[in-house]
Design an enzyme around this catalytic site. Structure first.
Site: not given
Lengths: 103, 218, 95
Positions: B124, B128-129
């Site tokens: 990501c 920070s997916c």
């Protein structure tokens, strides 16, 4: 028009491999955001929090740790929405430090 | 300051070098203590203002601590032994996970399959997916700025740094998880799965395999 | 009814938008192939400023050749990158 968080392809350098522990305050930040963003409250959505750390400036984004960024973004959004002020929070933090007996 | 690459229709700055410390800022004890104090006070204020119930954050913490590798590994092991489940997992990860009693909290879970022709890598770049409702917290390196930035541009070099060299005949497919989907890599199974218990197979699955920075030694 | 379909070639627009957008800079202006329609979602650009009552927008996974995205990516011409693009950032690409 490119945000300072939009770093795909623009950095070089080592990828740190140390695993950091997940501390209680970090879990608490995530928990609070989840709760404030739930369907009963909708006070801070994930998108608003992201907008928060995408707007507090490249210096802060560079200097703060991952969860500190989220904590600061949450505080910014809460202030923006009139839920609290940074001054109020800072005063409460200072009072807590002066009274070490309190938990 | 980095110069702009003007041959590109959407000019990108030439790359800025980050140190490991800049890539992943680590709080020292004082920083952690300060953050913990602020968080506690913040929670107290939110309770006082009626936005949180007392103890609610503790309950939510228990909830977010529950998912982890074990859930992802179960999905993989089931897909390895059951081809129909595998197809359902690849078609709709959220629905398939629900069959095993797992509730995916994100909009959708997209499971991407490693094959002899394709190796998948998840990143990501914007934040920070990660499929946290299934896998829990991402590794520290996943949220580092250099991983986020380099994985899209030089995936093979990044994988090499993780000890994984992808042959030329295999194409590398990077997924930048920038919007509402969350991703999980379905690693290639061991050479033999017939007669093996799912629990044993699940034990072969590592977190890094589910992101794409490791493979099963076959 | 999604506007774009799997296999279609599209170009990612550069809308020059300030504020919270989820389209990474490195794909803007580039041509890719639609992999799948992901569904409709509330626009994160609206959600980020607290507007949860806006229109939903379609979201697609779009695949790009790495050799198209990066001027220094030449050795592995079949390598690709897939990311999610919102419909209002897409236009058909011909040729």
């Amino acid at each position: 028009m490119r945000g300072y968080h939009d770093i795909g392809g623009s950095l070089s350098g080592p990828i740190p491999r140390t695993e950091l522990p997940w501390l209680d305050w970090e879990k608490r930040v995530e928990a609070i955001r989840n709760l404030l963003g739930d369907s009963t409250r909708r006070v801070i959505s994930l998108d608003e929090m992201r907008r928060g750390f995408e707007s507090f400036g490249p210096e802060k984004y560079r200097k703060l740790s991952f969860y500190r960024r989220r904590l600061e973004a949450m505080i910014d959004i809460l202030e923006e929405k009139g839920v609290l002020t940074r001054a109020e929070l800072a005063a409460a933090v200072e009072n807590s430090v002066q009274e070490p007996g309190e938990t | 300051m980095a110069e702009r690459d003007t041959t590109d229709p959407c000019p990108l700055p030439l790359r800025t070098a980050y140190t490991a410390q800049e890539s992943l800022v680590v709080e020292d004890d004082a920083g952690n203590a300060e953050a913990a104090r602020i968080t506690t006070i913040l929670e107290g204020m939110l309770v006082a203002k009626g936005l949180l119930a007392k103890g609610e954050a503790d309950q939510e913490i228990e909830k977010i601590e529950t998912p982890g590798l074990h859930l992802g590994a179960r999905l993989v092991a089931r897909a390895w032994v059951d081809p129909d489940f595998r197809n359902r997992l690849l078609a709709d990860g959220k629905l398939a996970a629900a069959e095993l009693g797992m509730k995916v909290g994100e909009a959708q879970l997209v499971v991407v399959e490693n094959t002899p022709d394709v190796h998948n890598l998840i990143v990501c770049t914007l934040c920070s997916c990660y499929p946290r409702s299934i896998l829990g917290q991402p590794p520290s390196w996943y949220i580092s700025k250099t991983y986020r930035s380099r994985a899209v541009r030089e995936p093979r070099t990044v994988l090499h740094e993780f000890g994984l060299d992808i042959p030329e005949a295999v194409r590398v497919r990077v997924h930048d998880s920038n919007a509402d989907m969350r991703y999980l890599v379905l690693p290639m199974p061991p050479a033999e799965t017939v007669g093996r218990h799912e629990i044993d197979l699940a034990g072969l699955v590592s977190r890094d395999m589910l992101i794409g920075t490791a493979v099963l030694q076959r | 009814m999604p506007l774009f379909h799997a296999g279609e070639r599209i170009r990612v627009l550069d809308l020059g938008k300030a504020g919270h957008v989820r389209i990474p800079a490195y794909v803007r202006g580039h041509v890719g192939t639609v992999v799948q329609f992901c569904g409709v979602f509330l626009n994160p650009e609206d959600l980020a400023i607290g507007n949860a009552g806006g229109r939903v927008v379609g979201c697609y996974r779009v695949e790009f050749l790495q050799t198209d995205l990066w001027t220094d990516y030449s050795e592995y011409p079949d390598d690709t990158l897939v990311t999610e693009i919102y419909e209002h950032w897409m236009e058909p690409a011909h040729g």
